[in-house]
Design a protein around this motif. Structure first.
Motif, PDB file in Angstrom:
ATOM      1  N   GLU A 168       0.850  -1.194   0.000  1.00  0.00           N
ATOM      2  CA  GLU A 168       0.000   0.000   0.000  1.00  0.00           C
ATOM      3  C   GLU A 168       0.879   1.236   0.000  1.00  0.00           C
ATOM      4  OE1 GLU A 168      -0.265   2.218   2.696  1.00  0.00           O
ATOM      5  OE2 GLU A 168       0.953   1.135   4.156  1.00  0.00           O
ATOM      6  N   PHE A 169       0.363   2.305  -0.611  1.00  0.00           N
ATOM      7  CA  PHE A 169       1.111   3.562  -0.653  1.00  0.00           C
ATOM      8  C   PHE A 169       0.227   4.706  -0.161  1.00  0.00           C
ATOM      9  CE2 PHE A 169       2.809   0.779  -4.025  1.00  0.00           C
ATOM     10  CZ  PHE A 169       4.141   0.694  -3.620  1.00  0.00           C
ATOM     11  N   LEU A 170      -0.517   4.457   0.921  1.00  0.00           N
ATOM     12  CA  LEU A 170      -1.481   5.443   1.412  1.00  0.00           C
ATOM     13  C   LEU A 170      -0.802   6.448   2.340  1.00  0.00           C
ATOM     14  CD1 LEU A 170      -4.269   2.894   2.451  1.00  0.00           C
ATOM     15  CD2 LEU A 170      -3.959   3.995   0.225  1.00  0.00           C
ATOM     16  N   LYS A 171      -1.164   7.732   2.163  1.00  0.00           N
ATOM     17  CA  LYS A 171      -0.668   8.766   3.077  1.00  0.00           C
ATOM     18  C   LYS A 171      -1.806   9.163   4.004  1.00  0.00           C
ATOM     19  CE  LYS A 171       0.487  11.684  -0.290  1.00  0.00           C
ATOM     20  NZ  LYS A 171       0.291  10.850  -1.483  1.00  0.00           N
TER      21      LYS A 171
ATOM     22  N   LYS B 112       8.019  -1.340  -1.872  1.00  0.00           N
ATOM     23  CA  LYS B 112       7.462  -0.564  -0.757  1.00  0.00           C
ATOM     24  C   LYS B 112       8.574   0.018   0.112  1.00  0.00           C
ATOM     25  CE  LYS B 112       4.923   0.885   2.634  1.00  0.00           C
ATOM     26  NZ  LYS B 112       3.820   1.782   2.643  1.00  0.00           N
TER      27      LYS B 112
ATOM     28  N   PHE C  73       8.324  16.762  -1.880  1.00  0.00           N
ATOM     29  CA  PHE C  73       9.054  16.155  -0.765  1.00  0.00           C
ATOM     30  C   PHE C  73      10.418  16.777  -0.542  1.00  0.00           C
ATOM     31  CE2 PHE C  73       7.915  12.539   1.952  1.00  0.00           C
ATOM     32  CZ  PHE C  73       6.555  12.636   1.811  1.00  0.00           C
ATOM     33  N   LEU C  74      10.511  18.067  -0.815  1.00  0.00           N
ATOM     34  CA  LEU C  74      11.761  18.788  -0.546  1.00  0.00           C
ATOM     35  C   LEU C  74      11.496  19.951   0.398  1.00  0.00           C
ATOM     36  CD1 LEU C  74      13.536  18.861  -4.046  1.00  0.00           C
ATOM     37  CD2 LEU C  74      14.131  17.461  -2.058  1.00  0.00           C
ATOM     38  N   ARG C  75      10.540  19.755   1.307  1.00  0.00           N
ATOM     39  CA  ARG C  75      10.258  20.811   2.276  1.00  0.00           C
ATOM     40  C   ARG C  75      11.105  20.553   3.534  1.00  0.00           C
ATOM     41  NH1 ARG C  75       5.270  18.894   1.342  1.00  0.00           N
ATOM     42  NH2 ARG C  75       4.956  18.555   3.591  1.00  0.00           N
TER      43      ARG C  75
ATOM     44  N   PHE D  88      11.123  14.171   9.627  1.00  0.00           N
ATOM     45  CA  PHE D  88       9.890  13.399   9.386  1.00  0.00           C
ATOM     46  C   PHE D  88       9.461  12.650  10.633  1.00  0.00           C
ATOM     47  CE2 PHE D  88      13.454  10.805   7.670  1.00  0.00           C
ATOM     48  CZ  PHE D  88      13.349   9.675   8.465  1.00  0.00           C
ATOM     49  N   GLY D  89       8.138  12.514  10.766  1.00  0.00           N
ATOM     50  CA  GLY D  89       7.570  11.685  11.824  1.00  0.00           C
ATOM     51  C   GLY D  89       6.631  10.686  11.191  1.00  0.00           C
TER      52      GLY D  89
ATOM     53  N   ASP E 220      10.165   1.680   8.904  1.00  0.00           N
ATOM     54  CA  ASP E 220      10.505   0.937   7.688  1.00  0.00           C
ATOM     55  C   ASP E 220      11.995   1.048   7.360  1.00  0.00           C
ATOM     56  OD1 ASP E 220       7.870   0.268   7.588  1.00  0.00           O
ATOM     57  OD2 ASP E 220       7.348   1.580   5.921  1.00  0.00           O
TER      58      ASP E 220
ATOM     59  N   PHE F 136       2.317  14.755  13.755  1.00  0.00           N
ATOM     60  CA  PHE F 136       3.522  14.641  12.907  1.00  0.00           C
ATOM     61  C   PHE F 136       3.365  15.337  11.568  1.00  0.00           C
ATOM     62  CE2 PHE F 136       3.033  11.514   9.409  1.00  0.00           C
ATOM     63  CZ  PHE F 136       1.778  10.987   9.688  1.00  0.00           C
ATOM     64  N   LYS F 137       2.114  15.630  11.195  1.00  0.00           N
ATOM     65  CA  LYS F 137       1.854  16.471  10.021  1.00  0.00           C
ATOM     66  C   LYS F 137       0.447  17.029  10.196  1.00  0.00           C
ATOM     67  CE  LYS F 137       0.182  12.943   6.776  1.00  0.00           C
ATOM     68  NZ  LYS F 137       0.420  12.318   5.479  1.00  0.00           N
TER      69      LYS F 137
HETATM   70  C1  UGA Z   1       4.164   7.802   4.238  1.00  0.00           C
HETATM   71  C2  UGA Z   1       4.338   7.749   2.716  1.00  0.00           C
HETATM   72  O1  UGA Z   1       4.301   9.080   2.185  1.00  0.00           O
HETATM   73  C3  UGA Z   1       3.248   6.897   2.066  1.00  0.00           C
HETATM   74  O2  UGA Z   1       3.481   6.809   0.656  1.00  0.00           O
HETATM   75  C4  UGA Z   1       3.287   5.478   2.677  1.00  0.00           C
HETATM   76  O3  UGA Z   1       2.274   4.654   2.151  1.00  0.00           O
HETATM   77  C5  UGA Z   1       3.101   5.599   4.170  1.00  0.00           C
HETATM   78  O4  UGA Z   1       4.131   6.441   4.743  1.00  0.00           O
HETATM   79  C6  UGA Z   1       3.160   4.202   4.744  1.00  0.00           C
HETATM   80  O5  UGA Z   1       4.183   3.528   4.618  1.00  0.00           O
HETATM   81  O6  UGA Z   1       2.132   3.706   5.219  1.00  0.00           O
HETATM   82  P1  UGA Z   1       2.656   9.264   5.913  1.00  0.00           P
HETATM   83  O7  UGA Z   1       3.521   8.699   6.998  1.00  0.00           O
HETATM   84  O8  UGA Z   1       1.186   9.278   6.078  1.00  0.00           O
HETATM   85  O9  UGA Z   1       2.943   8.472   4.525  1.00  0.00           O
HETATM   86  O10 UGA Z   1       3.082  10.788   5.763  1.00  0.00           O
HETATM   87  P2  UGA Z   1       3.886  11.721   4.754  1.00  0.00           P
HETATM   88  O11 UGA Z   1       2.937  12.673   4.131  1.00  0.00           O
HETATM   89  O12 UGA Z   1       4.752  10.954   3.869  1.00  0.00           O
HETATM   90  O13 UGA Z   1       4.782  12.571   5.786  1.00  0.00           O
HETATM   91  C7  UGA Z   1       5.743  11.953   6.631  1.00  0.00           C
HETATM   92  C8  UGA Z   1       6.557  12.986   7.384  1.00  0.00           C
HETATM   93  O14 UGA Z   1       7.462  13.639   6.522  1.00  0.00           O
HETATM   94  C9  UGA Z   1       5.749  14.091   8.066  1.00  0.00           C
HETATM   95  O15 UGA Z   1       6.247  14.282   9.362  1.00  0.00           O
HETATM   96  C10 UGA Z   1       6.012  15.312   7.201  1.00  0.00           C
HETATM   97  O16 UGA Z   1       5.918  16.524   7.901  1.00  0.00           O
HETATM   98  C11 UGA Z   1       7.425  15.047   6.730  1.00  0.00           C
HETATM   99  N1  UGA Z   1       7.761  15.735   5.460  1.00  0.00           N
HETATM  100  C12 UGA Z   1       7.168  15.378   4.309  1.00  0.00           C
HETATM  101  C13 UGA Z   1       8.732  16.740   5.479  1.00  0.00           C
HETATM  102  O17 UGA Z   1       9.314  17.077   6.530  1.00  0.00           O
HETATM  103  N2  UGA Z   1       9.056  17.344   4.289  1.00  0.00           N
HETATM  104  C14 UGA Z   1       8.472  16.993   3.117  1.00  0.00           C
HETATM  105  O18 UGA Z   1       8.833  17.588   2.081  1.00  0.00           O
HETATM  106  C15 UGA Z   1       7.505  16.005   3.130  1.00  0.00           C
END
Ligand code: UGA
Length: 420
Positions: free
Chosen positions: A153-156, A206, A251-253, A258-259, A266, A321-322
């Motif tokens: 799965e690739f769900l956010k 994945k 994804f370059l913010r 990351f949390g 993973d 975390f977001k």
């Molecule tokens: C992530 C992946 O993006 C999904 O594709 C994957 O399916 C999922 O994990 C999983 O394995 O189940 P998610 O954890 O919901 O999804 O959140 P993201 O939107 O990816 O954000 C993760 C963290 O990265 C957040 O804390 C966010 O603030 C941080 N982030 C993201 C940054 O600091 N900078 C960015 O540019 C993007």
């Protein structure tokens, strides 16, 4: 088709509800009675944007049960149980093993059936753990009596329904063509590329995807930390980089790291898997190291202005975390609040959704009912999560350490961006 879903956590419920929305009949099987009752009384067990709406619309097609024999009335079973971390960072397959055993026992009584692993599992798990358990407890042979696929799965969180319904790609790892054809048929109306591979390649896609995304974040944070020393704004640098199509803007913010429940878990599991194969994954280790240190950069910056934090009132805006979630797992806010408390600061906190969860970890900090109140009662403010509502507040007489590039420096008395 008739589908059973094992495990009604985040991935299981979204998968079940979305397959129901596509016209399939879904039975969600879980060992947790409370979750089963909740689903049967018409309520989703988790919060996700848009989920309740499509769940309620499809009540007729979604049922839940404690009984694995329900599998007998279905064609395909998706295993969606969680795969947590062991204390050493390796993957814990206990739930996968017990789910495989329960499914195997039912397969004993059943004609051809397809079992699909959707849980995130390290490469070789489906082949070396799931299939042997299924064969042992069903006393049947994979390929002849039942089929097996691995379908990551690739769900956010926050956009999971859309990610399911309009995916960038679907990956079907198949034990054999018959298994793959059956799963392909379920996904045949999707417009995205559908990639068919063997089982361990699907598992690796994945992990490699999550590792790459984590690496992008740690990379931009490292560039940002260098930029900060040079007086350069990393967001301009990222914009300039992103126009190169090979790099892209997403994804370059840069920020406090990351949390979430996936990336760290993973990457750690992949590190452990690599090490078990005799390979030392240096990039993966650095990705986690950079991420571990990143939240504390905000406190280092704060100390430029308040050398001693003892008894200083520090506001923390954003605990999840977001944005758009109440999930605080691995949130940078946890490390930040811990450090502030170590330094004996008085911590004031606000989050639109995540305060209840945060209170379970930190019951003794001050929680505010509005972001503005939190700011007014603090000498300095750390913006940790990029909730929209933090953009237009009055920070005019405060020290602000912005972790998310969401306010302009004119808005604060003293402004420091974490990487700009
Ligand atoms: C992530 C992946 O993006 C999904 O594709 C994957 O399916 C999922 O994990 C999983 O394995 O189940 P998610 O954890 O919901 O999804 O959140 P993201 O939107 O990816 O954000 C993760 C963290 O990265 C957040 O804390 C966010 O603030 C941080 N982030 C993201 C940054 O600091 N900078 C960015 O540019 C993007």
């Amino acid at each position: 088709m008739k589908i059973s879903i094992i495990g009604t956590g985040y991935v299981g419920l979204i998968t079940g509800v979305c397959f129901a929305e596509l016209g399939n009949n879904v039975i969600c099987i879980d060992i947790n009675e409370e979750k089963v009752n909740k689903i049967n009384s018409g309520e989703p067990t988790i919060y996700e944007r848009g989920l309740e709406e499509i769940f309620k619309k499809n009540l007729e097609r979604i049922k839940a049960s404690l009984n694995f024999n329900e599998i007998l009335n279905t064609d395909i079973t998706f295993i969606c149980v969680s795969t947590p971390e062991n204390p050493d960072g390796s993957i814990n397959l206990d739930y996968i093993k017990s789910a495989s055993e329960s499914v195997g026992k039912v397969l004993k009584e059943k004609g051809y059936h397809l079992v699909v692993v959707k849980s995130t599992v390290v490469p070789e798990t489906t082949e070396k753990v799931v299939i042997p358990i299924l064969e042992k407890f069903s006393e049947k042979n994979v390929g002849e009596d039942f089929g097996v696929c691995m379908n990551p799965e690739f769900l956010k969180e926050g956009s999971a329904i859309k990610d399911f319904m309009e995916p960038d790609r679907i990956v079907i790892g198949e034990f054999d063509k018959k298994s793959g054809d059956m799963l392909f048929n379920l996904y045949k109306d999707f417009k995205c590329p559908i990639l068919r591979t063997d089982l361990k390649t699907a598992e690796m896609i994945k992990y490699a995807s999550n590792a790459f995304l984590s690496m992008k974040i740690s990379f931009i944070n490292e560039m940002g930390n260098i930029c900060k020393k040079l007086g350069i704004n990393i967001y301009k640098v990222a914009e300039g980089m992103g126009y190169d199509e090979r790099i892209g803007h997403k994804f370059l913010r840069a920020g406090p790291g990351f949390g979430g429940s996936c990336f760290k878990k993973d990457v750690n599991a992949l590190i452990k898997k690599a090490e078990s194969l005799g390979y030392e994954p240096k990039i993966l280790k650095s990705v986690l190291e950079v991420n571990e240190r990143q939240p504390l950069k905000m406190i280092e910056l704060l100390k430029k202005y308040l050398q001693n934090l003892k008894n200083k009132k520090i506001g923390v805006l954003g605990l999840s975390f977001k944005p758009e979630t109440d999930d605080i797992r691995e949130s940078p806010a946890i490390k930040i609040v811990k450090k502030l408390l170590e330094e004996e600061a008085i911590v004031n906190a606000y989050d639109p959704k995540a305060m209840n969860n945060f209170k379970k970890l930190f019951p003794n900090i001050n929680y505010f009912s509005s972001a503005q109140d939190c700011i007014e009662n603090s000498e300095a403010v750390l913006i940790v999560t990029d909730w929209d509502e933090f953009k237009d507040l009055d920070y005019s007489d405060k020290i602000v350490i912005d972790g998310r590039y969401i306010i302009s420096k004119e808005k604060a008395k003293i402004y420091e961006g974490i990487c700009w």
